[in-house]
Design a protein around this motif. Structure first.
Motif, PDB file in Angstrom:
ATOM      1  N   VAL A 550       0.850  -1.202   0.000  1.00 24.76           N
ATOM      2  CA  VAL A 550       0.000   0.000   0.000  1.00 24.76           C
ATOM      3  C   VAL A 550       0.880   1.245   0.000  1.00 24.76           C
ATOM      4  O   VAL A 550       0.691   2.168  -0.803  1.00 24.76           O
ATOM      5  N   GLU A 551       1.846   1.271   0.899  1.00 27.75           N
ATOM      6  CA  GLU A 551       2.718   2.446   1.020  1.00 27.75           C
ATOM      7  C   GLU A 551       3.536   2.666  -0.248  1.00 27.75           C
ATOM      8  O   GLU A 551       3.726   3.806  -0.687  1.00 27.75           O
ATOM      9  N   TYR A 553       2.833   1.680  -3.446  1.00 28.78           N
ATOM     10  CA  TYR A 553       2.030   2.080  -4.606  1.00 28.78           C
ATOM     11  C   TYR A 553       1.437   3.466  -4.433  1.00 28.78           C
ATOM     12  O   TYR A 553       1.148   4.143  -5.426  1.00 28.78           O
ATOM     13  N   ASN A 554       1.263   3.909  -3.201  1.00 30.19           N
ATOM     14  CA  ASN A 554       0.759   5.264  -2.967  1.00 30.19           C
ATOM     15  C   ASN A 554       1.696   6.341  -3.520  1.00 30.19           C
ATOM     16  O   ASN A 554       1.286   7.480  -3.728  1.00 30.19           O
ATOM     17  N   THR A 555       2.949   5.975  -3.753  1.00 26.78           N
ATOM     18  CA  THR A 555       3.929   6.965  -4.235  1.00 26.78           C
ATOM     19  C   THR A 555       4.017   7.019  -5.758  1.00 26.78           C
ATOM     20  O   THR A 555       4.672   7.909  -6.307  1.00 26.78           O
ATOM     21  N   LYS A 566      -2.044  10.148  -8.268  1.00 27.26           N
ATOM     22  CA  LYS A 566      -1.250   9.044  -7.733  1.00 27.26           C
ATOM     23  C   LYS A 566      -2.075   7.765  -7.680  1.00 27.26           C
ATOM     24  O   LYS A 566      -3.300   7.800  -7.564  1.00 27.26           O
ATOM     25  N   ASN A 568      -3.684   4.647  -5.969  1.00 26.46           N
ATOM     26  CA  ASN A 568      -4.252   4.435  -4.642  1.00 26.46           C
ATOM     27  C   ASN A 568      -3.877   3.022  -4.182  1.00 26.46           C
ATOM     28  O   ASN A 568      -4.439   2.038  -4.649  1.00 26.46           O
ATOM     29  N   GLY A 569      -2.907   2.939  -3.283  1.00 25.14           N
ATOM     30  CA  GLY A 569      -2.402   1.639  -2.853  1.00 25.14           C
ATOM     31  C   GLY A 569      -3.434   0.762  -2.175  1.00 25.14           C
ATOM     32  O   GLY A 569      -3.348  -0.465  -2.249  1.00 25.14           O
ATOM     33  N   GLN A 570      -4.426   1.365  -1.518  1.00 29.66           N
ATOM     34  CA  GLN A 570      -5.462   0.571  -0.860  1.00 29.66           C
ATOM     35  C   GLN A 570      -6.467   0.038  -1.872  1.00 29.66           C
ATOM     36  O   GLN A 570      -6.878  -1.129  -1.801  1.00 29.66           O
TER      37      GLN A 570
END
Length: 677
Positions: A550-551, A553-555, A566, A568-570
Motif C-alpha cells: 500500500v505504502e 504504490y501510494n507513491t 497518484k 491508490n495503494g489501498q
C-alpha cells in the motif's frame, strides 16, 4: 484482469511443457527485442527498458483510450467474430431461435443506422410516457420496469450465493444511480474535479437538448440529486471492505431502512418470491435514499429517471445522442479522439447480450484443444510451485498453513469454455428495434437471475464469455477460470519458449491463484465461505506485509509532470498482491522447468532475464492521461507500468537476474521490501 480469484494442491507433476518452437522452422520464439529501449538501464525503469521502443511506435489509436496486449488479442478475436456476424446478418430466413438468427438479427439491428435515425426516440416513448405519469404511489412500478429492462435506477438488485452460506442463493441490494464514475467525483475540490462537474452539467444539458427534451437547468438539478445520493454512497476503496457490505436484515427490518419506497409492490412486480431476509450492501445509502424520496420534488425525480433512460439507451438510438454521450464519457473522461467503428461497438454490446453464443462460435472456429491441454499442464505446475512456497513460509504458523493447504486442495478449475452451453433460444431477437433487443436481453438475464432463488447452486456457470480476453477467480466457489479468449498469443504461444509462456500465461495463472490469498480472497475459506481461517497473529502479520505494498504504490505517479495524480495503494492492493505473488509462483515453476537442462543465452540474455523481459512485455501499454486519471480513481488495477515496476522492485530473484544494485529505483530497500507469498 477482472478478478474473482484462486488455486490448488497437486502431487507429482512434470514441470516442463511440451517442446516448443515453430513447427515449420524449428525456431524457438522468445521476447521481442524490437520492443526494447536499451538507452534505459534495467535498474532505473524496467518497464521502459522492456517496452520503450514499442511505446514510442504505438501511440494510443484515436478510437481508444488505452492500447496494449489485451487489445491486440481482442482485436484479433473480434475480426473472427465479425466475419461470423456478417455471414449471419446476410440472411433473414434462419430458423427462429437458432444461433444464426439471433446473432444475425441483433447485429443487423445495430448496424442499421438509417432505421435507427428514422425511429428517433420512438423506441423509448413508452418509458418517457411512464415517467411523465410518475407519482409517489406508482414509483415502485417504474423502478421495477427499469430494473427488468436493464436501467439501473435508484438501487441495484441481484441474486448471488450467500457469502456465509454458499449452498444457498440470497438477494443482494445496494447503491447505484450515479452518472459520474465514483462518489469522490462529486466532492473533491481540486481544479480538475471542479471542471469535471462543470463538464458533466453541460453534457446533461446538451444530452436533453439533443433528445429534443426541455433542458433549461437540467444539468444542475440532476447533479444536485446525484450529489445527495453520493453523500451516503461508498467510494471505490470502501467497496473493497467485504465485511462492511455483508448486512443481513429480516424482510420487515429491511423495509424500515427505506419506508418511503413500496417494497412489497416492487418485489411482486419483478416476480421475486417473498424473502425472509435481504442482504444490504450499503444500509446508509438506503436510509439516505429514503430521505431523498421525501425531500426531492417529483418533477426533479422525473428528470432523474429520464436521464437514466437516456443513459441506458443513447448508443441504441440516434447517432447524435450516441455521439453526445460518447463526447463526455469516452472523449472527455477517457481521452479517446474518435468513435470506434460501428461493428466494434456492436460486438462490445453483444458481448453482454449474446456473449454465450459469441464464445461458442469463437471456440468452434479458432480454439486449439492442444492449447487447453498445455495450459492445464501449466496450472498443475504452478500449483505445485505454490504448494512448495506455502510450505516454506517463515512467517505463517503451521495451523494456518494447514488451512491454506486445505483451501488449495478444494480448488476448482474452469478452462477454455463451458462443458454445457447456455440455451438462449427463448430470448426474443428480431430486426425490429435495437432498443427492443437490448431490453429483451436484459429481461431474459434478469429473470434468469431471479429464478435462481430456491434452486441448487449452479457451479457450472461461467461469469464471462469464452472469447473474452480475461480471467477470474471466484472466491465463493474457490475456482479459477481461463476463457479460450486469453489462451492465445502473446499470453500463451505454443511456439514460444518456456521463459515466455511461464512469464505471461504462467503469471496470469499465478495471479488468479494468489487472488485466493489476497486481502479479500484470504477472507474466504476452503469451502468458499466468508469466514476467518487464520490465527489472529498470522493475519496481523499478513496485514503488516501487505501494508508495505500500500505504502509503495501510494507513491507512484502515472502522469508525467502531474504530481497530483497518484495510484491508490489501498484500492489496488488485491491486484498488486496477485501480480507480485503470481509472478513469484510463475518464476519458481519456470525454475523447475529448467531443472536438468542447459541454461543457454538467447539474444544476449539469460533464461531468467528473458523471463522478466517477457513478463514486462505482456504489459506493454499506451494510455491517454485522461484514462490514467480515471483509472487511479476507480480501477482496482494499477496502471501497466506499475504492475511491472512495482512487482519487480520487490523481487530478489529479479535483482539477481539483472544485477540490480541497492539504492536503484527498481529495488526496494531491505526494510521496505514486501515478502508475502
Amino acid at each position: 484482469m477482472k478478478n474473482y480469484r484462486f488455486l490448488l494442491l497437486t502431487t507429482a507433476v512434470a514441470f516442463s511443457l511440451a517442446s516448443c518452437g515453430d513447427k515449420k522452422t524449428g525456431e524457438v520464439k522468445s521476447f521481442d527485442a524490437n520492443y526494447l529501449d536499451t538507452t534505459v538501464k534495467p535498474q532505473d525503469d524496467f518497464y521502459q527498458f522492456a517496452n520503450g521502443s514499442w511505446i514510442k511506435n504505438n501511440p494510443v489509436p484515436a478510437s481508444e483510450s488505452r492500447y496494449g496486449s489485451f487489445n491486440e488479442v481482442s482485436d484479433r478475436n473480434n475480426e473472427l467474430i465479425k466475419g461470423l456476424l456478417e455471414e449471419a446478418a446476410k440472411k433473414t430466413d434462419h430458423p427462429k431461435g437458432s444461433t444464426m438468427q439471433m446473432v444475425g438479427d441483433y447485429y443487423a439491428c445495430i448496424m442499421d443506422s438509417t432505421k435507427r435515425e428514422s425511429a428517433g426516440l420512438a423506441p423509448i416513448k413508452s418509458d418517457l410516457d411512464q415517467i411523465n405519469q410518475l407519482t409517489k404511489e406508482n414509483l415502485a412500478d417504474l423502478v421495477s420496469t427499469h430494473h427488468q429492462t436493464g436501467i439501473g435506477s435508484l438501487f441495484s438488485i441481484s441474486v448471488q450465493e450467500d457469502l456465509k452460506d454458499n449452498t444457498k442463493y440470497a438477494v443482494y441490494l445496494g447503491q447505484t444511480g450515479l452518472g459520474l464514475p465514483d462518489k469522490e467525483y462529486y466532492f473533491k475540490t481540486d481544479a480538475k474535479s471542479v471542471e469535471t462537474r462543470e463538464k458533466y452539467v453541460a453534457f446533461l444539458d446538451q444530452f436533453f437538448a439533443t433528445a429534443g427534451l426541455p433542458n433549461t437547468g437540467v444539468g444542475q438539478r440532476l447533479l444536485a440529486i446525484e450529489t445527495k445520493l453520493a453523500s451516503k454512497s461508498m467510494n471505490s476503496v470502501e467497496q473493497r471492505n467485504i465485511d462492511a457490505q455483508y448486512n443481513k436484515f429480516t424482510y420487515e427490518d429491511f423495509k424500515k431502512l427505506c419506508p418511503n419506497f413500496d417494497w412489497d409492490t416492487y418485489f411482486t412486480k419483478i416476480g421475486m418470491p417473498k424473502q425472509d431476509t435481504i442482504l444490504v450492501s450499503q444500509p446508509e445509502y438506503l436510509k439516505n435514499l429514503n430521505s431523498q424520496l421525501q425531500a426531492v420534488s417529483m418533477d426533479d425525480w422525473k428528470l432523474y429517471f429520464t436521464a437514466e433512460v437516456l443513459q441506458a439507451s443513447a448508443d441504441k438510438l440516434t447517432d447524435a445522442l450516441e455521439k453526445t454521450h460518447w463526447d463526455f464519457y469516452s472523449m472527455y473522461l477517457r481521452g479517446a479522439k474518435e468513435q470506434k467503428p460501428r461493428w466494434k461497438r456492436a460486438i462490445e454490446d453483444m458481448n453482454g447480450a449474446m456473449g454465450e453464443v459469441l464464445g461458442k462460435a469463437f471456440v468452434e472456429k479458432s480454439f486449439s484443444e492442444d492449447a487447453k491441454k498445455r495450459v492445464n499442464e501449466m496450472v498443475d505446475n504452478l500449483q505445485a510451485a505454490l504448494k512448495e512456497r506455502l510450505a516454506k513460509l517463515d512467517w505463517m504458523s503451521d495451523s494456518t498453513k494447514t488451512k491454506a493447504m486445505e483451501k488449495m486442495a478444494s480448488f476448482g478449475r474452469k478452462m477454455a469454455y463451458p462443458d454445457k452451453w447456455k440455451d438462449l433460444s427463448k430470448l426474443a431477437v428480431s430486426r425490429d428495434s435495437y432498443v427492443k433487443n437490448a431490453r429483451n436481453a436484459a429481461q431474459f438475464y434478469f429473470n434468469e437471475n431471479i429464478q435462481k432463488l430456491g434452486k441448487p447452486i449452479d457451479k457450472s456457470e461461467w461469469l464471462m464469455g469464452a472469447h473474452i480476453v480475461n480471467a477470474y477467480y471466484n472466491p465463493v466457489q474457490n475456482e479459477i477460470c481461463f476463457p479460450a479468449g486469453i489462451l492465445q498469443p502473446p499470453f500463451f504461444d505454443p511456439n514460444a519458449e518456456d521463459a515466455v509462456n511461464y512469464a505471461r500465461m504462467g503469471a496470469v495463472i499465478g495471479h488468479e491463484m494468489i487472488h485466493g490469498f489476497d486481502d479479500q480472497g484470504a477472507q474466504f475459506d476452503a469451502k468458499g465461505l466468508f469466514q476467518m481461517w487464520w490465527t489472529p497473529e498470522d493475519y496481523k502479520k499478513f496485514q503488516e506485509k501487505t501494508n508495505k505494498l500500500v505504502e509503495q504504490y501510494n507513491t507512484f505517479m502515472p502522469i508525467k509532470g502531474d504530481t497530483s495524480v497518484k495510484v491508490n495503494g489501498q484500492l489496488t492492493l488485491g491486484e498488486n498482491i496477485a501480480d507480485f505473488g503470481g509472478l513469484t509462483v510463475a518464476y519458481y515453476a519456470y525454475q523447475k522447468a529448467l531443472e536438468g537442462k542447459k541454461k543457454e543465452n538467447l539474444n544476449g540474455y539469460t533464461p531468467e532475464q528473458r523471463f522478466f523481459i517477457s513478463f514486462a512485455q505482456i504489459w506493454k501499454n499506451s494510455a491517454t492521461d485522461e484514462y490514467l486519471r480515471q483509472q487511479v480513481a476507480t480501477d482496482p488495477h494499477s496502471p501497466a507500468k506499475f504492475r511491472v515496476n512495482g512487482t519487480l522492485s520487490n523481487m530478489p530473484e529479479f535483482f539477481e537476474a539483472f544485477q540490480i544494485p541497492e539504492g536503484s529505483p527498481m529495488r526496494q530497500s531491505g526494510e521496505k521490501i514486501a515478502k508475502i507469498w
